[in-house]
Scaffold this active site. Structure first.
Site, PDB file in Angstrom:
ATOM      1  N   GLU A 163       0.847  -1.201   0.000  1.00  0.00           N
ATOM      2  CA  GLU A 163       0.000   0.000   0.000  1.00  0.00           C
ATOM      3  C   GLU A 163       0.877   1.244   0.000  1.00  0.00           C
ATOM      4  O   GLU A 163       1.998   1.222   0.501  1.00  0.00           O
ATOM      5  CB  GLU A 163      -0.863   0.066   1.283  1.00  0.00           C
ATOM      6  CG  GLU A 163      -2.094  -0.796   1.272  1.00  0.00           C
ATOM      7  CD  GLU A 163      -2.890  -0.702   2.576  1.00  0.00           C
ATOM      8  OE1 GLU A 163      -2.423  -0.054   3.538  1.00  0.00           O
ATOM      9  OE2 GLU A 163      -3.980  -1.291   2.612  1.00  0.00           O
ATOM     10  N   LYS A 164       0.325   2.315  -0.483  1.00  0.00           N
ATOM     11  CA  LYS A 164       0.923   3.637  -0.300  1.00  0.00           C
ATOM     12  C   LYS A 164       0.981   3.890   1.213  1.00  0.00           C
ATOM     13  O   LYS A 164       0.034   3.578   1.934  1.00  0.00           O
ATOM     14  CB  LYS A 164       0.029   4.674  -0.992  1.00  0.00           C
ATOM     15  CG  LYS A 164       0.457   6.099  -0.806  1.00  0.00           C
ATOM     16  CD  LYS A 164       1.474   6.493  -1.849  1.00  0.00           C
ATOM     17  CE  LYS A 164       2.077   7.854  -1.531  1.00  0.00           C
ATOM     18  NZ  LYS A 164       3.433   7.975  -2.083  1.00  0.00           N
ATOM     19  N   ILE A 172       1.012   6.134   4.560  1.00  0.00           N
ATOM     20  CA  ILE A 172       0.648   7.443   5.119  1.00  0.00           C
ATOM     21  C   ILE A 172       1.573   7.694   6.297  1.00  0.00           C
ATOM     22  O   ILE A 172       1.646   6.874   7.217  1.00  0.00           O
ATOM     23  CB  ILE A 172      -0.810   7.490   5.623  1.00  0.00           C
ATOM     24  CG1 ILE A 172      -1.772   7.045   4.522  1.00  0.00           C
ATOM     25  CG2 ILE A 172      -1.164   8.896   6.079  1.00  0.00           C
ATOM     26  CD1 ILE A 172      -3.215   7.288   4.889  1.00  0.00           C
ATOM     27  N   GLU A 219     -11.614  -0.418  11.236  1.00  0.00           N
ATOM     28  CA  GLU A 219     -10.522   0.527  11.504  1.00  0.00           C
ATOM     29  C   GLU A 219     -10.207   1.307  10.239  1.00  0.00           C
ATOM     30  O   GLU A 219     -10.081   0.716   9.159  1.00  0.00           O
ATOM     31  CB  GLU A 219      -9.253  -0.226  11.910  1.00  0.00           C
ATOM     32  CG  GLU A 219      -9.368  -1.046  13.157  1.00  0.00           C
ATOM     33  CD  GLU A 219      -8.050  -1.715  13.533  1.00  0.00           C
ATOM     34  OE1 GLU A 219      -7.909  -2.093  14.703  1.00  0.00           O
ATOM     35  OE2 GLU A 219      -7.154  -1.871  12.674  1.00  0.00           O
ATOM     36  N   GLU A 236      -8.547  -2.278   8.494  1.00  0.00           N
ATOM     37  CA  GLU A 236      -8.812  -3.664   8.903  1.00  0.00           C
ATOM     38  C   GLU A 236     -10.186  -3.711   9.548  1.00  0.00           C
ATOM     39  O   GLU A 236     -10.728  -2.684   9.942  1.00  0.00           O
ATOM     40  CB  GLU A 236      -7.808  -4.131   9.967  1.00  0.00           C
ATOM     41  CG  GLU A 236      -6.427  -4.426   9.436  1.00  0.00           C
ATOM     42  CD  GLU A 236      -5.416  -4.765  10.524  1.00  0.00           C
ATOM     43  OE1 GLU A 236      -5.815  -5.128  11.651  1.00  0.00           O
ATOM     44  OE2 GLU A 236      -4.215  -4.658  10.229  1.00  0.00           O
ATOM     45  N   ASN A 243     -12.011  -5.661  12.868  1.00  0.00           N
ATOM     46  CA  ASN A 243     -11.880  -6.529  14.039  1.00  0.00           C
ATOM     47  C   ASN A 243     -13.223  -7.179  14.310  1.00  0.00           C
ATOM     48  O   ASN A 243     -14.237  -6.490  14.429  1.00  0.00           O
ATOM     49  CB  ASN A 243     -11.455  -5.732  15.272  1.00  0.00           C
ATOM     50  CG  ASN A 243     -10.094  -5.091  15.065  1.00  0.00           C
ATOM     51  OD1 ASN A 243      -9.220  -5.689  14.444  1.00  0.00           O
ATOM     52  ND2 ASN A 243      -9.919  -3.888  15.545  1.00  0.00           N
ATOM     53  N   ARG A 247     -14.553  -8.742  16.892  1.00  0.00           N
ATOM     54  CA  ARG A 247     -14.748  -9.052  18.319  1.00  0.00           C
ATOM     55  C   ARG A 247     -15.223  -7.802  19.045  1.00  0.00           C
ATOM     56  O   ARG A 247     -15.205  -6.704  18.474  1.00  0.00           O
ATOM     57  CB  ARG A 247     -13.402  -9.465  18.923  1.00  0.00           C
ATOM     58  CG  ARG A 247     -12.379  -8.327  18.796  1.00  0.00           C
ATOM     59  CD  ARG A 247     -11.086  -8.558  19.515  1.00  0.00           C
ATOM     60  NE  ARG A 247     -10.247  -7.367  19.514  1.00  0.00           N
ATOM     61  CZ  ARG A 247      -9.429  -6.997  18.539  1.00  0.00           C
ATOM     62  NH1 ARG A 247      -9.333  -7.731  17.441  1.00  0.00           N
ATOM     63  NH2 ARG A 247      -8.724  -5.886  18.644  1.00  0.00           N
ATOM     64  N   VAL A 256     -11.292  -3.983  23.568  1.00  0.00           N
ATOM     65  CA  VAL A 256     -10.913  -3.458  24.886  1.00  0.00           C
ATOM     66  C   VAL A 256     -11.593  -2.112  25.130  1.00  0.00           C
ATOM     67  O   VAL A 256     -12.133  -1.853  26.212  1.00  0.00           O
ATOM     68  CB  VAL A 256      -9.376  -3.298  24.984  1.00  0.00           C
ATOM     69  CG1 VAL A 256      -8.975  -2.636  26.294  1.00  0.00           C
ATOM     70  CG2 VAL A 256      -8.671  -4.642  24.826  1.00  0.00           C
ATOM     71  N   ARG A 294      -5.733   2.960  29.564  1.00  0.00           N
ATOM     72  CA  ARG A 294      -5.409   1.566  29.917  1.00  0.00           C
ATOM     73  C   ARG A 294      -4.251   1.590  30.899  1.00  0.00           C
ATOM     74  O   ARG A 294      -3.168   2.078  30.567  1.00  0.00           O
ATOM     75  CB  ARG A 294      -4.977   0.783  28.684  1.00  0.00           C
ATOM     76  CG  ARG A 294      -6.038   0.647  27.628  1.00  0.00           C
ATOM     77  CD  ARG A 294      -5.559  -0.332  26.573  1.00  0.00           C
ATOM     78  NE  ARG A 294      -6.444  -0.353  25.436  1.00  0.00           N
ATOM     79  CZ  ARG A 294      -6.346  -1.240  24.446  1.00  0.00           C
ATOM     80  NH1 ARG A 294      -5.394  -2.158  24.469  1.00  0.00           N
ATOM     81  NH2 ARG A 294      -7.191  -1.207  23.447  1.00  0.00           N
TER      82      ARG A 294
HETATM   83  C1  MV4 Z   1      -0.534   1.671   7.633  1.00  0.00           C
HETATM   84  C2  MV4 Z   1       0.108   2.855   8.059  1.00  0.00           C
HETATM   85  C3  MV4 Z   1       0.358   3.842   7.132  1.00  0.00           C
HETATM   86  N1  MV4 Z   1       0.027   3.638   5.844  1.00  0.00           N
HETATM   87  N2  MV4 Z   1      -0.856   1.542   6.339  1.00  0.00           N
HETATM   88  C4  MV4 Z   1      -0.365  -0.601  11.829  1.00  0.00           C
HETATM   89  C5  MV4 Z   1      -1.111  -1.783  12.274  1.00  0.00           C
HETATM   90  C6  MV4 Z   1      -1.716  -2.391  11.099  1.00  0.00           C
HETATM   91  N3  MV4 Z   1      -3.067  -2.676  11.416  1.00  0.00           N
HETATM   92  C7  MV4 Z   1      -1.595  -1.371  10.010  1.00  0.00           C
HETATM   93  N4  MV4 Z   1      -0.807  -0.305  10.525  1.00  0.00           N
HETATM   94  C8  MV4 Z   1      -0.488   0.773   9.767  1.00  0.00           C
HETATM   95  N5  MV4 Z   1      -0.827   0.687   8.468  1.00  0.00           N
HETATM   96  C9  MV4 Z   1      -0.571   2.501   5.484  1.00  0.00           C
HETATM   97  N6  MV4 Z   1      -0.886   2.325   4.208  1.00  0.00           N
HETATM   98  C10 MV4 Z   1       0.443   2.962   9.417  1.00  0.00           C
HETATM   99  C11 MV4 Z   1       0.167   1.915  10.272  1.00  0.00           C
HETATM  100  C12 MV4 Z   1       0.554   2.124  11.629  1.00  0.00           C
HETATM  101  C13 MV4 Z   1      -0.393   2.332  12.631  1.00  0.00           C
HETATM  102  C14 MV4 Z   1      -1.751   2.310  12.387  1.00  0.00           C
HETATM  103  C15 MV4 Z   1      -2.664   2.515  13.391  1.00  0.00           C
HETATM  104  C16 MV4 Z   1      -2.225   2.750  14.680  1.00  0.00           C
HETATM  105  C17 MV4 Z   1      -0.887   2.764  14.956  1.00  0.00           C
HETATM  106  C18 MV4 Z   1       0.053   2.552  13.938  1.00  0.00           C
HETATM  107  C19 MV4 Z   1       1.414   2.591  14.237  1.00  0.00           C
HETATM  108  C20 MV4 Z   1       2.319   2.374  13.248  1.00  0.00           C
HETATM  109  C21 MV4 Z   1       1.895   2.127  11.943  1.00  0.00           C
END
Ligand code: MV4
Length: 448
Positions: A200-201, A203, A275, A288, A290, A292, A295, A338
């Protein structure tokens, strides 16, 4: 309605489910490891069954043991809580085959959303914005690099079987790509026995904002607003709040309708969370789902007045959702901290005996915990010992209330993350709502 439910979990979430059952007039069965014989979930349940030794793999993850416990106690349904077996499709399947209602979505929904590449495809097909990226999994490094070039750097390589940050690689430029791609594949293989990755690109400074949904088994699906979950460290959330400072009523409606569209497209049932990542322009992208209860569900309960766990049980029993979309009104502001038994600077676990425990009280305070004075925190499970949740009219009032409550919270005998929360609540960026998933990195690199 069910007459008896088994709770396949421990700690505060097991208590949370027992409380919901009691208010619904349902009898409860606790299961526990040998390390948890003196736990409050065992004490508060009507019945309890020891399901194995301390190690989770032998107890809270022991499917035959849990199914046997349900059978010998005549429990008609199992609530999995979060963690442990909550998102294990084969557990949901085994429950179904044994004639026990799994309080959650179908095994197929869990499986589909557990594959992050398939979840992304599902969102895309449902018309929900996803980040620019590969069409499904990438196997060859050369074609993967072509995709990365098209997307433009930085990109992120993610494990299809991952989630929660495991098996991810951020690639800043072309020279790093080949190595990162191979590393991501081998990490994914080692961690999940599945080498599939997608691209993915990336962010750089996203916010993590998620939408709570709830669905009955008749096709009714509603959204219950968002939770802002950007304050996290190493993919462990530390503070969550509802609503998000950057989400107004129209954005909430757009995100909510997108979340419902994903859920509808897979005939989702029970509680779920979609999410999203949000960029600096407030554009949001599916990340994503979830499958369930989470928390941080209490912050949604505080601002909607809806008991999500009771609703999970009602819809699992075949009842129609007890509210419609129009009934859901977001009122006030809620924050959850938490509190972990950890060193607040280094985050190393601090198990042991709690020698004094006095939770805060007063207006707008809710504490979800299974701890008490003289409770011994076992070293085998996660380090969260309490969730402190506040509700107030405005965000500023909620922050003040949380500071007051943290000051009142007495926990002695183990180290806790209360001092960390106090520092975050005093931070100017936090207070102004200027937060992203990079908040804790920035925060801990500052001189103290
Ligand atoms: C990303 C992202 C930036 N760009 N995807 C972290 C957990 C996993 N569910 C996906 N995650 C991320 N995906 C793209 N395209 C940054 C994260 C990420 C993040 C996301 C949510 C909460 C905390 C995070 C910490 C680091 C990276």
């Amino acid at each position: 309605m069910f007459k008896k439910i088994l709770i396949a979990n421990r700690g505060e979430i097991a208590l949370r489910v027992i409380r919901a059952c009691k208010e619904l007039g349902i009898r409860t069965v606790a299961v526990h490891s040998t390390a948890d014989a003196n736990s409050l979930h065992v004490r508060f349940a009507d019945q309890s069954v020891c399901i194995g030794p301390a190690k989770s793999a032998d107890s809270y993850l022991n499917v035959p043991s849990i199914i046997s416990a349900a059978e010998i106690t005549d429990a008609e349904a199992i609530h999995p809580g979060y963690g442990f077996l909550a998102e294990n499709p084969s557990f949901a399947e085994v429950c179904h085959s044994a004639g026990i209602k799994f309080i959650g979505p179908s095994a197929d929904s869990i499986k589909l959303m557990g594959d992050k590449a398939k979840a992304r495809e599902t969102a895309l097909k449902a018309g929900v914005p996803v980040l620019p990226g590969s069409d499904g999994v990438m196997r060859e490094e050369e074609s993967a690099l072509d995709i990365a070039r098209e997307l433009g750097f930085p990109v992120i390589i993610k494990a299809a079987a991952g989630g929660g940050g495991k098996g991810m690689r951020v690639v800043m430029d072309e020279t790093e790509f080949a190595n990162a791609f191979i590393m991501a594949q081998s990490e994914a293989l080692a961690a999940f026995a599945n080498a599939d990755v997608y691209i993915e690109k990336y962010i750089t400074q996203p916010r993590h904002i998620e939408i709570q949904i709830m669905a009955d088994e008749k096709g009714n699906i509603v959204y219950l607003g968002e939770r802002e979950c950007s304050i996290q460290r190493r993919h462990q959330k530390l503070i969550e709040e509802a609503p998000s400072v950057i989400v107004d009523a129209s954005l909430r409606k757009r995100m909510g309708e997108m979340a419902v569209a994903v859920a509808k497209s897979v005939k989702y049932r029970n509680a779920g969370t979609i999410e999203f990542l949000m960029d600096e322009d407030h554009k949001f992208y599916f990340m994503e789902m979830n499958t369930r209860i989470q928390v941080e569900h209490p912050v949604t309960e505080m601002v909607t007045g809806i008991d999500l766990v009771k609703e999970q049980i009602r819809v699992a029993a075949g009842q129609t959702l007890s509210f419609t979309q129009d009934d859901i009104v977001i009122k006030g502001h809620s924050i959850e901290c938490r509190i972990n038994a950890e060193c607040p600077e280094k985050f190393t676990p601090s198990p042991g005996t709690i020698t004094a425990f006095n939770p805060p009280g007063g207006p707008g305070i809710r504490v979800e915990t299974a701890a008490y004075t003289q409770y011994v925190i076992p070293p085998y499970y996660d380090s969260m010992i309490a969730k402190l949740i506040v509700h107030a009219e405005t965000r500023a009032d909620a922050i003040q209330r949380m500071r007051r409550a943290l000051d009142e919270f007495i926990i002695e005998g183990v180290k806790t993350t209360i001092p960390m929360h106090q520092k975050i609540l005093d931070d100017a960026d936090f207070r102004s709502g200027n937060i992203s998933t990079k908040f804790m990195e920035r925060y801990y690199s500052q001189p103290k």
